[in-house]
Design a protein around this motif. Structure first.
Motif, PDB file in Angstrom:
ATOM      1  N   PRO A 149       0.710  -1.375   0.017  1.00  0.00           N
ATOM      2  CA  PRO A 149       0.091  -0.083   0.095  1.00  0.00           C
ATOM      3  C   PRO A 149       0.800   1.469   0.015  1.00  0.00           C
ATOM      4  O   PRO A 149       0.179   2.337  -0.361  1.00  0.00           O
ATOM      5  CB  PRO A 149      -0.860  -0.141   1.300  1.00  0.00           C
ATOM      6  CG  PRO A 149      -1.016  -1.416   1.546  1.00  0.00           C
ATOM      7  CD  PRO A 149       0.383  -1.959   1.149  1.00  0.00           C
ATOM      8  N   VAL A 150       2.148   1.278   0.462  1.00  0.00           N
ATOM      9  CA  VAL A 150       2.985   2.400   0.319  1.00  0.00           C
ATOM     10  C   VAL A 150       4.116   2.285  -0.503  1.00  0.00           C
ATOM     11  O   VAL A 150       4.990   3.317  -0.474  1.00  0.00           O
ATOM     12  CB  VAL A 150       3.513   2.607   1.894  1.00  0.00           C
ATOM     13  CG1 VAL A 150       2.421   2.873   2.716  1.00  0.00           C
ATOM     14  CG2 VAL A 150       4.286   1.338   2.302  1.00  0.00           C
ATOM     15  N   ARG A 151       4.017   1.504  -1.646  1.00  0.00           N
ATOM     16  CA  ARG A 151       5.081   1.493  -2.494  1.00  0.00           C
ATOM     17  C   ARG A 151       4.891   2.651  -3.369  1.00  0.00           C
ATOM     18  O   ARG A 151       4.023   3.336  -3.548  1.00  0.00           O
ATOM     19  CB  ARG A 151       4.944   0.225  -3.515  1.00  0.00           C
ATOM     20  CG  ARG A 151       5.348  -1.107  -2.961  1.00  0.00           C
ATOM     21  CD  ARG A 151       5.301  -2.005  -3.802  1.00  0.00           C
ATOM     22  NE  ARG A 151       5.540  -3.429  -3.346  1.00  0.00           N
ATOM     23  CZ  ARG A 151       6.845  -4.167  -3.343  1.00  0.00           C
ATOM     24  NH1 ARG A 151       7.928  -3.348  -3.777  1.00  0.00           N
ATOM     25  NH2 ARG A 151       7.124  -5.162  -2.702  1.00  0.00           N
ATOM     26  N   ILE A 152       6.109   3.316  -3.928  1.00  0.00           N
ATOM     27  CA  ILE A 152       6.170   4.376  -4.666  1.00  0.00           C
ATOM     28  C   ILE A 152       6.573   4.170  -6.139  1.00  0.00           C
ATOM     29  O   ILE A 152       7.235   2.962  -6.259  1.00  0.00           O
ATOM     30  CB  ILE A 152       7.002   5.404  -4.384  1.00  0.00           C
ATOM     31  CG1 ILE A 152       8.636   4.931  -3.848  1.00  0.00           C
ATOM     32  CG2 ILE A 152       6.516   6.039  -2.853  1.00  0.00           C
ATOM     33  CD1 ILE A 152       9.501   5.881  -3.405  1.00  0.00           C
ATOM     34  N   PRO A 176       6.999  -4.651 -10.216  1.00  0.00           N
ATOM     35  CA  PRO A 176       5.921  -4.076 -10.863  1.00  0.00           C
ATOM     36  C   PRO A 176       4.887  -3.195 -10.276  1.00  0.00           C
ATOM     37  O   PRO A 176       4.427  -2.264 -10.821  1.00  0.00           O
ATOM     38  CB  PRO A 176       5.244  -5.298 -11.707  1.00  0.00           C
ATOM     39  CG  PRO A 176       5.277  -6.438 -10.819  1.00  0.00           C
ATOM     40  CD  PRO A 176       6.779  -6.211 -10.461  1.00  0.00           C
ATOM     41  N   LEU A 177       4.872  -3.475  -8.851  1.00  0.00           N
ATOM     42  CA  LEU A 177       3.944  -2.695  -7.972  1.00  0.00           C
ATOM     43  C   LEU A 177       4.555  -1.358  -7.496  1.00  0.00           C
ATOM     44  O   LEU A 177       4.021  -0.582  -7.177  1.00  0.00           O
ATOM     45  CB  LEU A 177       3.563  -3.439  -6.700  1.00  0.00           C
ATOM     46  CG  LEU A 177       2.661  -4.910  -6.962  1.00  0.00           C
ATOM     47  CD1 LEU A 177       2.456  -5.665  -5.913  1.00  0.00           C
ATOM     48  CD2 LEU A 177       1.414  -4.586  -7.890  1.00  0.00           C
ATOM     49  N   GLY A 178       5.755  -1.420  -7.805  1.00  0.00           N
ATOM     50  CA  GLY A 178       6.573   0.002  -7.430  1.00  0.00           C
ATOM     51  C   GLY A 178       7.829  -0.385  -6.345  1.00  0.00           C
ATOM     52  O   GLY A 178       7.944  -1.663  -6.056  1.00  0.00           O
ATOM     53  N   LYS A 179       8.495   0.506  -6.095  1.00  0.00           N
ATOM     54  CA  LYS A 179       9.744   0.200  -5.175  1.00  0.00           C
ATOM     55  C   LYS A 179       9.461   0.388  -3.670  1.00  0.00           C
ATOM     56  O   LYS A 179       8.578   1.232  -3.444  1.00  0.00           O
ATOM     57  CB  LYS A 179      10.888   1.165  -5.617  1.00  0.00           C
ATOM     58  CG  LYS A 179      10.783   2.689  -5.256  1.00  0.00           C
ATOM     59  CD  LYS A 179      12.203   3.241  -5.532  1.00  0.00           C
ATOM     60  CE  LYS A 179      12.127   4.683  -4.981  1.00  0.00           C
ATOM     61  NZ  LYS A 179      13.598   5.460  -5.228  1.00  0.00           N
ATOM     62  N   LEU A 228      -1.794   2.781   6.824  1.00  0.00           N
ATOM     63  CA  LEU A 228      -1.918   1.766   5.606  1.00  0.00           C
ATOM     64  C   LEU A 228      -0.730   0.816   5.720  1.00  0.00           C
ATOM     65  O   LEU A 228      -0.963  -0.361   5.329  1.00  0.00           O
ATOM     66  CB  LEU A 228      -1.686   2.670   4.150  1.00  0.00           C
ATOM     67  CG  LEU A 228      -2.774   3.422   3.860  1.00  0.00           C
ATOM     68  CD1 LEU A 228      -2.616   4.238   2.663  1.00  0.00           C
ATOM     69  CD2 LEU A 228      -3.989   2.580   3.424  1.00  0.00           C
ATOM     70  N   ALA A 229       0.620   1.339   6.197  1.00  0.00           N
ATOM     71  CA  ALA A 229       1.601   0.207   6.090  1.00  0.00           C
ATOM     72  C   ALA A 229       1.494  -0.546   7.299  1.00  0.00           C
ATOM     73  O   ALA A 229       2.154  -1.760   7.131  1.00  0.00           O
ATOM     74  CB  ALA A 229       2.775   1.246   6.086  1.00  0.00           C
ATOM     75  N   LEU A 230       0.971  -0.251   8.426  1.00  0.00           N
ATOM     76  CA  LEU A 230       1.301  -0.781   9.663  1.00  0.00           C
ATOM     77  C   LEU A 230      -0.304  -1.566  10.298  1.00  0.00           C
ATOM     78  O   LEU A 230      -0.051  -2.220  11.180  1.00  0.00           O
ATOM     79  CB  LEU A 230       1.764   0.108  10.592  1.00  0.00           C
ATOM     80  CG  LEU A 230       3.094   0.850  10.191  1.00  0.00           C
ATOM     81  CD1 LEU A 230       3.802   1.631  11.221  1.00  0.00           C
ATOM     82  CD2 LEU A 230       4.307  -0.244   9.597  1.00  0.00           C
ATOM     83  N   THR A 231      -0.909  -1.558   9.729  1.00  0.00           N
ATOM     84  CA  THR A 231      -2.251  -1.988  10.094  1.00  0.00           C
ATOM     85  C   THR A 231      -3.135  -2.406   8.829  1.00  0.00           C
ATOM     86  O   THR A 231      -2.888  -2.408   7.790  1.00  0.00           O
ATOM     87  CB  THR A 231      -3.130  -0.881  10.918  1.00  0.00           C
ATOM     88  OG1 THR A 231      -3.817  -0.076  10.002  1.00  0.00           O
ATOM     89  CG2 THR A 231      -2.257  -0.139  12.061  1.00  0.00           C
TER      90      THR A 231
END
Length: 314
Positions: A149-152, A176-179, A228-231
């Protein structure tokens, strides 16, 4: 008061009172994330009657966090957004004091993140402060972390593995989802944010769409990246210094449950009103990931005033 426990439907609660007392109503290990921004003890309107020196401040806040940590699940987290305590223009970085305190309470630091903003008070005897820090702790080695959820966006999506890499030569090297944003998150996909290890988010000042009467309000975007990242959806988010309910709003926006504790009834009521507006789809929020707007060179605010030019030529 009955214990506050998980509910299958996202809900938002802001309770008024002293955190040390109300935290006893929160079930132990019931919360996946504690995210908060405690008072900085710098003389804001809600601090003036109880301003403390730095050591007294640490003594005051430490038992609150010790009790609050008991409410965090074993695979949960604590995210703390802080600035600095000031005394006669001498700076006391609060993340330094909180790191020691939370380490002593058994928490494990995972990242120290920089939040940069463009506007703030202009100092006269030192450089003007334009960043604060967010400390992310886990309670154990077995912690929850949702990377996707937090890929860029990838900077070089066409990059491939070199011919010297057995089994992967010539294949795409990225995801492909981002880094993975590593130890910083890029809130805008613009190239400006692909080169700097900071979170560049506007602070909540006069023209910010989220502005309320609270003098030290942090943006919802800062909290929702942690959410988003932790829950996961349905988890409980706890904020023992809720202010106008920013952390609770971030939780509800992403289908989590939120519990806020705020000692000032006026701020707590504003937070409840914001929750109602969010539920009705009427709360004005800055979109997550929106680039920071920079004035164009042709705008009047980008041009030095004629008065300055006259002074500089005299």
């Amino acid at each position: 008061m009955n214990n506050l426990s998980p509910d299958p439907a996202p809900q938002g609660t802001i309770l008024t009172g002293d955190a040390l007392q109300i935290l006893n109503a929160v079930g132990n290990k019931s919360c996946s994330l504690l995210i908060t921004s405690p008072p900085y003890n710098i003389g804001k309107i809600y601090e003036r009657e109880k301003k403390r020196d730095i050591n007294s401040y640490v003594d005051w806040v430490s038992p609150i966090f010790k009790l609050a940590i008991e409410k965090i699940a074993d695979d949960g987290h604590l995210c703390l957004q802080v600035g600095a305590h000031l005394r006669n223009s001498e700076v006391f970085p609060l993340d330094y004091y909180f790191y020691k305190m939370l380490f002593d309470h058994g928490m494990k630091l995972r990242n120290r993140i920089i939040w940069r903003f463009n506007f703030g008070l202009n100092a006269k005897k030192r450089f003007s402060g334009r960043y604060e820090t967010l400390l992310w702790f886990s309670k154990s080695e077995n912690y929850k972390f949702n990377l996707d959820p937090v890929r860029i966006p990838q900077i070089y999506p066409g990059k491939r593995h070199s011919s010297k890499k057995p089994g992967k030569a010539g294949q795409p090297s990225g995801n492909p989802l981002g880094k993975n944003p590593s130890d910083f998150w890029e809130f805008s996909a613009n190239e400006h944010f692909n080169t700097e290890p900071v979170w560049d988010i506007p602070n909540v000042k006069a023209n910010h769409p989220e502005k309320t009467q609270h003098p030290c309000q942090f943006p919802v975007e800062l909290a929702e990246r942690c959410v988003l990242a932790l829950t996961d959806p349905g988890d409980i988010i706890l904020d023992p210094f809720a202010g106008v309910g920013t952390s609770v709003v971030a939780a509800l926006k992403h289908d989590r449950n939120g519990i806020g504790i705020e000692i000032d009834e006026g701020y707590a009521q504003v937070g409840r009103e914001r929750i109602t507006l969010l539920r009705n789809g009427e709360l004005n929020l800055r979109p997550i990931g929106k680039p920071v707007r920079l004035p164009r060179a042709t705008e009047a605010v980008s041009t030095a005033p004629i008065e300055w030019k006259q002074l500089l030529t005299e």
